[in-house]
Write a protein that holds these residues in place. Structure first.
Motif, PDB file in Angstrom:
ATOM      1  N   ARG A  66      49.253  26.035  43.376  1.00 15.34           N
ATOM      2  CA  ARG A  66      49.661  27.306  43.996  1.00 15.34           C
ATOM      3  C   ARG A  66      49.074  27.429  45.401  1.00 15.34           C
ATOM      4  O   ARG A  66      47.880  27.169  45.602  1.00 15.34           O
ATOM      5  CB  ARG A  66      49.146  28.486  43.159  1.00 15.34           C
ATOM      6  CG  ARG A  66      49.887  28.694  41.871  1.00 15.34           C
ATOM      7  CD  ARG A  66      49.209  29.750  41.022  1.00 15.34           C
ATOM      8  NE  ARG A  66      47.919  29.291  40.516  1.00 15.34           N
ATOM      9  CZ  ARG A  66      47.029  30.058  39.892  1.00 15.34           C
ATOM     10  NH1 ARG A  66      47.290  31.343  39.721  1.00 15.34           N
ATOM     11  NH2 ARG A  66      45.911  29.556  39.453  1.00 15.34           N
TER      12      ARG A  66
ATOM     13  N   GLY B  68      45.106  29.691  33.859  1.00 10.73           N
ATOM     14  CA  GLY B  68      44.763  31.012  34.403  1.00 10.73           C
ATOM     15  C   GLY B  68      43.786  30.943  35.564  1.00 10.73           C
ATOM     16  O   GLY B  68      43.105  31.918  35.867  1.00 10.73           O
TER      17      GLY B  68
ATOM     18  N   SER C 206      39.084  32.185  38.135  1.00 10.14           N
ATOM     19  CA  SER C 206      39.858  33.401  37.887  1.00 10.14           C
ATOM     20  C   SER C 206      39.015  34.652  38.078  1.00 10.14           C
ATOM     21  O   SER C 206      37.816  34.670  37.786  1.00 10.14           O
ATOM     22  CB  SER C 206      40.376  33.388  36.445  1.00 10.14           C
ATOM     23  OG  SER C 206      40.910  34.645  36.109  1.00 10.14           O
ATOM     24  N   ALA C 207      39.677  35.719  38.504  1.00 13.27           N
ATOM     25  CA  ALA C 207      39.010  37.024  38.585  1.00 13.27           C
ATOM     26  C   ALA C 207      38.638  37.543  37.202  1.00 13.27           C
ATOM     27  O   ALA C 207      37.968  38.574  37.088  1.00 13.27           O
ATOM     28  CB  ALA C 207      39.919  38.017  39.277  1.00 13.27           C
ATOM     29  N   ARG C 208      39.045  36.854  36.170  1.00 16.34           N
ATOM     30  CA  ARG C 208      38.612  37.224  34.815  1.00 16.34           C
ATOM     31  C   ARG C 208      37.079  37.252  34.739  1.00 16.34           C
ATOM     32  O   ARG C 208      36.506  38.055  34.017  1.00 16.34           O
ATOM     33  CB  ARG C 208      39.203  36.222  33.812  1.00 16.34           C
ATOM     34  CG  ARG C 208      38.804  36.472  32.370  1.00 16.34           C
ATOM     35  CD  ARG C 208      39.553  37.639  31.775  1.00 16.34           C
ATOM     36  NE  ARG C 208      39.023  38.020  30.485  1.00 16.34           N
ATOM     37  CZ  ARG C 208      38.730  39.269  30.124  1.00 16.34           C
ATOM     38  NH1 ARG C 208      38.966  40.280  30.938  1.00 16.34           N
ATOM     39  NH2 ARG C 208      38.250  39.529  28.937  1.00 16.34           N
TER      40      ARG C 208
ATOM     41  N   GLY D  39      52.584  33.340  34.845  1.00 18.05           N
ATOM     42  CA  GLY D  39      51.340  34.105  34.705  1.00 18.05           C
ATOM     43  C   GLY D  39      51.618  35.566  35.014  1.00 18.05           C
ATOM     44  O   GLY D  39      52.722  35.943  35.419  1.00 18.05           O
ATOM     45  N   ARG D  40      50.575  36.388  34.816  1.00 17.33           N
ATOM     46  CA  ARG D  40      50.756  37.844  34.993  1.00 17.33           C
ATOM     47  C   ARG D  40      49.758  38.295  36.055  1.00 17.33           C
ATOM     48  O   ARG D  40      48.557  38.192  35.861  1.00 17.33           O
ATOM     49  CB  ARG D  40      50.499  38.536  33.649  1.00 17.33           C
ATOM     50  CG  ARG D  40      51.526  38.111  32.599  1.00 17.33           C
ATOM     51  CD  ARG D  40      50.981  38.167  31.207  1.00 17.33           C
ATOM     52  NE  ARG D  40      49.890  37.226  31.006  1.00 17.33           N
ATOM     53  CZ  ARG D  40      49.065  37.264  29.949  1.00 17.33           C
ATOM     54  NH1 ARG D  40      49.216  38.191  29.041  1.00 17.33           N
ATOM     55  NH2 ARG D  40      48.103  36.372  29.834  1.00 17.33           N
ATOM     56  N   HIS D  41      50.281  38.788  37.162  1.00 18.39           N
ATOM     57  CA  HIS D  41      49.417  38.923  38.336  1.00 18.39           C
ATOM     58  C   HIS D  41      49.364  40.333  38.920  1.00 18.39           C
ATOM     59  O   HIS D  41      50.323  41.100  38.815  1.00 18.39           O
ATOM     60  CB  HIS D  41      49.870  37.917  39.401  1.00 18.39           C
ATOM     61  CG  HIS D  41      49.792  36.512  38.876  1.00 18.39           C
ATOM     62  ND1 HIS D  41      48.602  35.842  38.774  1.00 18.39           N
ATOM     63  CD2 HIS D  41      50.747  35.693  38.367  1.00 18.39           C
ATOM     64  CE1 HIS D  41      48.823  34.642  38.239  1.00 18.39           C
ATOM     65  NE2 HIS D  41      50.117  34.533  37.977  1.00 18.39           N
TER      66      HIS D  41
ATOM     67  N   ARG E 138      41.891  46.735  41.210  1.00 14.85           N
ATOM     68  CA  ARG E 138      40.856  46.524  40.189  1.00 14.85           C
ATOM     69  C   ARG E 138      39.569  46.008  40.831  1.00 14.85           C
ATOM     70  O   ARG E 138      38.543  45.890  40.167  1.00 14.85           O
ATOM     71  CB  ARG E 138      41.361  45.548  39.124  1.00 14.85           C
ATOM     72  CG  ARG E 138      42.592  46.072  38.379  1.00 14.85           C
ATOM     73  CD  ARG E 138      42.908  45.285  37.136  1.00 14.85           C
ATOM     74  NE  ARG E 138      43.201  43.895  37.407  1.00 14.85           N
ATOM     75  CZ  ARG E 138      42.581  42.877  36.846  1.00 14.85           C
ATOM     76  NH1 ARG E 138      41.624  43.085  35.967  1.00 14.85           N
ATOM     77  NH2 ARG E 138      42.905  41.641  37.151  1.00 14.85           N
TER      78      ARG E 138
HETATM   79  C1  LIG Z   1      42.638  38.376  33.299  1.00 14.61           C
HETATM   80  C2  LIG Z   1      42.302  38.988  34.398  1.00 14.61           C
HETATM   81  O1  LIG Z   1      42.943  38.837  35.599  1.00 14.61           O
HETATM   82  C3  LIG Z   1      43.631  37.652  35.851  1.00 14.61           C
HETATM   83  C4  LIG Z   1      43.155  37.175  37.195  1.00 14.61           C
HETATM   84  C5  LIG Z   1      43.967  36.059  37.689  1.00 14.61           C
HETATM   85  C6  LIG Z   1      43.421  35.254  38.787  1.00 14.61           C
HETATM   86  O2  LIG Z   1      44.060  34.248  39.164  1.00 14.61           O
HETATM   87  O3  LIG Z   1      42.344  35.595  39.329  1.00 14.61           O
HETATM   88  C7  LIG Z   1      45.226  35.780  37.188  1.00 14.61           C
HETATM   89  C8  LIG Z   1      45.821  36.510  36.041  1.00 14.61           C
HETATM   90  O4  LIG Z   1      45.590  35.755  34.858  1.00 14.61           O
HETATM   91  P1  LIG Z   1      46.731  35.462  33.736  1.00 14.61           P
HETATM   92  O5  LIG Z   1      47.852  34.762  34.420  1.00 14.61           O
HETATM   93  O6  LIG Z   1      46.033  34.654  32.701  1.00 14.61           O
HETATM   94  O7  LIG Z   1      47.168  36.803  33.207  1.00 14.61           O
HETATM   95  C9  LIG Z   1      45.150  37.879  35.876  1.00 14.61           C
HETATM   96  O8  LIG Z   1      45.598  38.505  34.710  1.00 14.61           O
HETATM   97  C10 LIG Z   1      41.151  39.899  34.443  1.00 14.61           C
HETATM   98  O9  LIG Z   1      40.796  40.276  35.553  1.00 14.61           O
HETATM   99  O10 LIG Z   1      40.591  40.244  33.370  1.00 14.61           O
END
Ligand SMILES: C=C(O[C@@H]1CC(C(=O)O)=C[C@@H](OP(=O)(O)O)[C@H]1O)C(=O)O
Ligand SMILES: Cc1cc2nc3c(=O)[nH]c(=O)nc-3n(C[C@H](O)[C@H](O)[C@H](O)COP(=O)(O)O)c2cc1C
Length: 325
Positions: free
Chosen positions: A100, A120, A125-127, A297-299, A306
């Protein structure tokens, strides 16, 4: 292990689609009352659900697995974990090789010789900021009484009118695009004297932590970059008393790397979310060609939404590092 700090030492770990994300904190004094409920207000500020935030929904329930006994911190390292439950790893099947633009996929691949977890965004990841925000909650408990944080989004997609933020987010989402933003954190009640110049100045520690936050690309204190365009006569903050109260606050509450007793004012610029719905051309290692990529993915449409509480956690953790118990 990723480690930061001196008096309040953090080790953060985990991947977005692994079983858990967590943080261990060393330097938490014994005898601080702590429960899972203490984390809820700040975790709720980071949780998705509002317009422009990721559809990934996580309950973010903190599991305190060490350093707590009978509701009190023990003085031993405090470890807090969060389960990853809403993962759609199949969305990332291609980005392991078809990188990406502006995410960490390609640098992670090279830096870790292709052994990185790409699901992810893995460790990038921001996770991981869920654990960082939890550390911020603990840091706030260690700060002297009377310290108050006021953190808000001052700009989204170039718009400075909060009444129009929703419109800006809708327009970006409709275009399958993303927008950046500016988060401002103000802290009142910080005593004069925090900071350890030369290297561990108050600005240095705050900026170090802010630049650890994914997507932060700029940090300024007080008048910041605008101050560079002023004259000294405009930017100087006249002193009003022996306590160091100033008539203006272009310094953002810090002189000589030491907090000066006035409000700390710091801003973080976050770039537009790199993962967007529009097709983009980008390098594909699998074919050794630049090819169109459609990201799944879900962005978040805007990271700032957040990210405000994440910025606040960074400032709280930096301040906690200056306090010796
Ligand atoms: C899960 C979180 O955010 C994620 C941060 C994120 C990234 O690329 O930073 C990409 C996405 O992950 P996915 O495609 O698995 O849904 C966000 O949802 C979180 O903040 O708890
Ligand atoms: C709270 C928060 C939420 C984020 N959400 C997303 C997201 O949904 N999709 C994405 O691609 N990047 C998201 N990011 C940004 C990426 O994690 C970040 O851009 C990436 O790790 C590369 O790091 P860099 O931008 O610092 O170079 C988010 C960042 C934060 C702080």
């Amino acid at each position: 292990m990723n480690i930061f700090g001196h008096n309040f030492r953090l080790a953060i770990w985990g991947e977005s689609h692994g079983p858990q994300i967590g943080i261990s904190i060393d330097g938490v004094p014994a005898g601080i009352p702590l429960s899972a409920e203490d984390f809820e207000a700040d975790l709720a500020r980071r949780r998705s659900g509002a317009r422009g935030t990721t559809p990934r929904r996580e309950p973010d329930i903190p599991q305190i697995v060490s350093g707590l006994y009978n509701g009190m911190t023990t003085g031993a390292p405090l470890t807090i974990e969060f389960a990853n439950t809403d993962t759609h790893s199949q969305d990332y099947a291609t980005v392991a090789r078809h990188y990406r633009p502006s995410h960490a996929d390609l640098v992670a691949y090279h830096r870790f010789n292709g052994f990185n977890d790409p699901r992810g965004g893995g460790h990038f990841s921001a996770r991981l900021t869920v654990a960082f925000v939890a550390a911020g909650v603990v840091a706030k408990k260690m700060l002297p009484p009377g310290i108050a944080f006021d953190t808000r989004i001052t700009e989204i997609g170039g718009c400075t009118d909060p009444a129009r933020f929703d419109e800006v987010l809708r327009a970006a989402a409709a275009d399958r695009d993303s927008v950046g933003g500016i988060i401002e954190c103000r802290v009142q009640g910080v005593p004069l004297g925090l900071g350890q110049p030369f290297f561990d100045s108050a600005e240095s520690l705050i900026a170090h932590l802010l630049f650890a936050v994914p997507a932060v690309k700029g940090v300024e204190f007080g008048s910041g970059f605008a101050g560079a365009r002023m004259r000294g006569s405009q930017n100087n903050d006249p002193l009003l008393d022996v306590e160091g109260t100033t008539a203006t606050n272009n310094a953002g509450g810090i002189n000589g790397g030491i907090t000066n007793g006035n409000e700390i004012v710091v801003r973080a610029a976050v770039k537009p979310t790199p993962s967007i719905g529009r097709e983009q051309n980008t390098y594909n290692l699998a074919t050794d060609k630049v090819e169109p990529l459609t990201i799944r993915g879900r962005h978040d449409v805007c990271v700032a939404l957040r990210g405000a509480v994440v910025v606040e956690a960074a400032v709280a953790i930096a301040l906690a590092n200056f306090i010796r118990h």
